[in-house]
Design a protein around this motif. Structure first.
Motif, PDB file in Angstrom:
ATOM      1  N   ALA A   1      49.065  38.307  53.143  1.00  0.00           N
ATOM      2  CA  ALA A   1      47.854  39.100  52.936  1.00  0.00           C
ATOM      3  C   ALA A   1      48.065  40.111  51.818  1.00  0.00           C
ATOM      4  O   ALA A   1      47.175  40.322  50.978  1.00  0.00           O
ATOM      5  CB  ALA A   1      47.451  39.808  54.226  1.00  0.00           C
ATOM      6  N   PHE A   2      49.263  40.727  51.787  1.00  0.00           N
ATOM      7  CA  PHE A   2      49.540  41.699  50.730  1.00  0.00           C
ATOM      8  C   PHE A   2      49.609  41.013  49.372  1.00  0.00           C
ATOM      9  O   PHE A   2      49.114  41.546  48.375  1.00  0.00           O
ATOM     10  CB  PHE A   2      50.849  42.441  51.010  1.00  0.00           C
TER      11      PHE A   2
ATOM     12  N   ARG B   1      48.030  38.342  48.439  1.00  0.00           N
ATOM     13  CA  ARG B   1      46.654  38.051  48.020  1.00  0.00           C
ATOM     14  C   ARG B   1      45.966  39.310  47.493  1.00  0.00           C
ATOM     15  O   ARG B   1      45.273  39.262  46.478  1.00  0.00           O
ATOM     16  CB  ARG B   1      45.861  37.455  49.182  1.00  0.00           C
ATOM     17  N   ARG B   2      46.180  40.404  48.194  1.00  0.00           N
ATOM     18  CA  ARG B   2      45.593  41.672  47.753  1.00  0.00           C
ATOM     19  C   ARG B   2      46.167  42.091  46.392  1.00  0.00           C
ATOM     20  O   ARG B   2      45.435  42.520  45.496  1.00  0.00           O
ATOM     21  CB  ARG B   2      45.894  42.746  48.805  1.00  0.00           C
ATOM     22  N   ASN B   3      47.471  41.941  46.246  1.00  0.00           N
ATOM     23  CA  ASN B   3      48.121  42.296  44.988  1.00  0.00           C
ATOM     24  C   ASN B   3      47.610  41.425  43.849  1.00  0.00           C
ATOM     25  O   ASN B   3      47.285  41.926  42.758  1.00  0.00           O
ATOM     26  CB  ASN B   3      49.634  42.141  45.142  1.00  0.00           C
TER      27      ASN B   3
ATOM     28  N   ALA C   1      44.750  39.838  43.654  1.00  0.00           N
ATOM     29  CA  ALA C   1      43.357  40.176  43.356  1.00  0.00           C
ATOM     30  C   ALA C   1      43.263  41.466  42.559  1.00  0.00           C
ATOM     31  O   ALA C   1      42.456  41.581  41.625  1.00  0.00           O
ATOM     32  CB  ALA C   1      42.566  40.296  44.653  1.00  0.00           C
ATOM     33  N   ALA C   2      44.106  42.448  42.907  1.00  0.00           N
ATOM     34  CA  ALA C   2      44.082  43.729  42.199  1.00  0.00           C
ATOM     35  C   ALA C   2      44.506  43.558  40.746  1.00  0.00           C
ATOM     36  O   ALA C   2      43.899  44.123  39.827  1.00  0.00           O
ATOM     37  CB  ALA C   2      44.987  44.728  42.911  1.00  0.00           C
TER      38      ALA C   2
ATOM     39  N   GLU D   1      52.841  49.444  47.534  1.00  0.00           N
ATOM     40  CA  GLU D   1      51.531  49.952  47.943  1.00  0.00           C
ATOM     41  C   GLU D   1      50.928  50.846  46.860  1.00  0.00           C
ATOM     42  O   GLU D   1      49.735  50.747  46.549  1.00  0.00           O
ATOM     43  CB  GLU D   1      51.660  50.731  49.253  1.00  0.00           C
TER      44      GLU D   1
ATOM     45  N   VAL E   1      49.604  48.633  43.987  1.00  0.00           N
ATOM     46  CA  VAL E   1      48.334  47.981  44.288  1.00  0.00           C
ATOM     47  C   VAL E   1      47.198  48.986  44.277  1.00  0.00           C
ATOM     48  O   VAL E   1      46.114  48.714  43.734  1.00  0.00           O
ATOM     49  CB  VAL E   1      48.406  47.255  45.650  1.00  0.00           C
ATOM     50  N   ARG E   2      47.424  50.135  44.866  1.00  0.00           N
ATOM     51  CA  ARG E   2      46.368  51.159  44.895  1.00  0.00           C
ATOM     52  C   ARG E   2      45.971  51.589  43.484  1.00  0.00           C
ATOM     53  O   ARG E   2      44.787  51.791  43.194  1.00  0.00           O
ATOM     54  CB  ARG E   2      46.831  52.369  45.702  1.00  0.00           C
TER      55      ARG E   2
ATOM     56  N   GLU F   1      43.786  48.914  42.085  1.00  0.00           N
ATOM     57  CA  GLU F   1      42.497  48.871  42.765  1.00  0.00           C
ATOM     58  C   GLU F   1      41.613  50.068  42.419  1.00  0.00           C
ATOM     59  O   GLU F   1      40.406  49.913  42.196  1.00  0.00           O
ATOM     60  CB  GLU F   1      42.712  48.830  44.288  1.00  0.00           C
TER      61      GLU F   1
END
Length: 373
Positions: free
Chosen positions: A5-6, A8-10, A12-13, A318, A321-322, A325
């Motif tokens: 999940a991380f 995928r989030r990374n 996408a960001a 984290e 990624v933030r 984002e």
């Protein structure tokens, strides 16, 4: 599942970030890759020609082009660099009648291949040095047992993409010859070493008996590698390629992307190296107030370098990624623990990073630091 999940989030960001130093493969979709081939493939190859079948066609043309660029008699396409180097070192073991390969303990066969060199080939390794830098001529001369092949990874990735000086490299090669050994270059990222060495690719390659190059590292191809050297040596490696299962039915997508990379990315690499030095200097300034922070090497040898910070990897990941984002700025794509309380990442500067100024990087580092606890 949490790691997936991380990731995928990374991804996408990074894909949606408006500004990055290089566009990570994590941010590339299948559609992006296909569109790139459609847009740039026709300029690099005649797409009206038949597809390759077990080599030939576009694969043979890529091999010829690679040999011409590197200044060797011949080159052979391999689907992976791991397979290519297995074949090369196995051939040299037969030719030198020695199963011993001298290489650095941080070299790719020792760190990323699950002991394939020993398990599949029966070869044995010795280490000229354990220090996180390329071995010296004195260390090669002082090895206390004979060896048939000296393998040099240029640059040595796990030590920070480090290269010796040209004088050090030539002395180390000479030392191997004095030990009656052949020299193989792990040149996955050899393409951009011309800036540091101040020499052309043929001049660099001429020092070795054989060289491996990657088509996706530095050049942005989909996959694939090549072994280059004399025609006789390359012919023998083709036999081992077949034995290892590397004679694939069709390979045109990877071969076409490699040709695009040779046309598009290879001429740009010196500019990437120059810009990486600007970025590294700015990051050194930006992290100056953080104890134990380090940019290594301070002046990059290639267009890649390492950053080490005194935080756990998950905390830094984290924050990375933030930042992507929340601000649309993607400085870092991953972090790994280097030691307790110290984590490392690799920074790559490519086309997307060419317009960053020193001040831009310093400000981006400040934004990143503001997200850390």
């Amino acid at each position: 599942m949490e790691d997936e999940a991380f990731e995928r989030r990374n991804g996408a960001a990074l894909a949606s970030a408006r500004r990055v130093l290089s566009r990570s493969f994590l941010a590339r979709t299948l559609q992006d890759s296909l569109a790139d081939l459609v847009a740039h493939g026709p300029a690099s190859y005649d797409l009206s020609r038949p597809v390759d079948v077990y080599g030939g066609g576009i694969v043979a043309d890529l091999e010829s082009r690679t040999a011409e660029i590197l200044g060797t008699e011949a080159a052979a396409w391999f689907p992976t660099g791991t397979m290519a180097q297995q074949a090369a070192l196995r051939c040299w073991a037969g030719r030198t009648a020695s199963p011993v390969v001298a290489l650095h303990p941080l070299a790719h066969p020792e760190t990323h291949e699950r002991d394939a060199l020993k398990v599949l080939t029966g070869l044995r390794v010795v280490h000229p040095t354990a220090d996180p830098r390329p071995p010296t001529a004195a260390e090669v001369l002082d090895l206390d047992e004979p060896f048939g092949t000296l393998m040099l990874e240029l640059p040595l990735r796990e030590a920070g993409f480090l290269l010796p000086s040209w004088e050090e490299l030539t002395a180390t090669v000479t030392a191997a010859r004095e030990r009656d050994a052949v020299v193989h270059f792990d040149g996955a990222r050899l393409w951009e070493t011309t800036v540091h060495f101040g020499r052309s690719l043929p001049e660099i390659v001429a020092l070795a008996d054989s060289v491996y190059v990657s088509f996706y590292k530095s050049l942005g191809g989909h996959s694939g590698a090549a072994l280059a050297g004399t025609a006789e040596f390359v012919a023998e490696t083709r036999a081992w390629r077949h034995r290892y299962g590397g004679r694939l039915f069709q390979q045109w997508p990877a071969a076409l992307s490699a040709l695009v990379g040779l046309d598009r990315e290879l001429p740009r690499l010196p500019g990437y190296v120059a810009q990486a030095r600007v970025v590294a200097a700015a990051m050194t300034e930006g992290f100056a107030g953080l104890p134990w922070a380090r940019v290594h090497p301070e002046v990059p040898h290639t267009h890649q370098f390492r950053v080490l910070l005194p935080y756990p990897a998950d905390v830094l990941a984290e924050a990375s990624v933030r930042q992507a984002e929340e601000s649309g700025v993607g400085l870092f794509s991953f972090w790994r623990e280097a030691a307790p309380g110290l984590s490392a990442t690799e920074v790559t500067v490519a086309a997307e990073g060419l317009d960053w100024t020193h001040r831009d990087v310093v400000e981006a580092v400040g934004g990143f630091l503001a997200l850390l606890p």
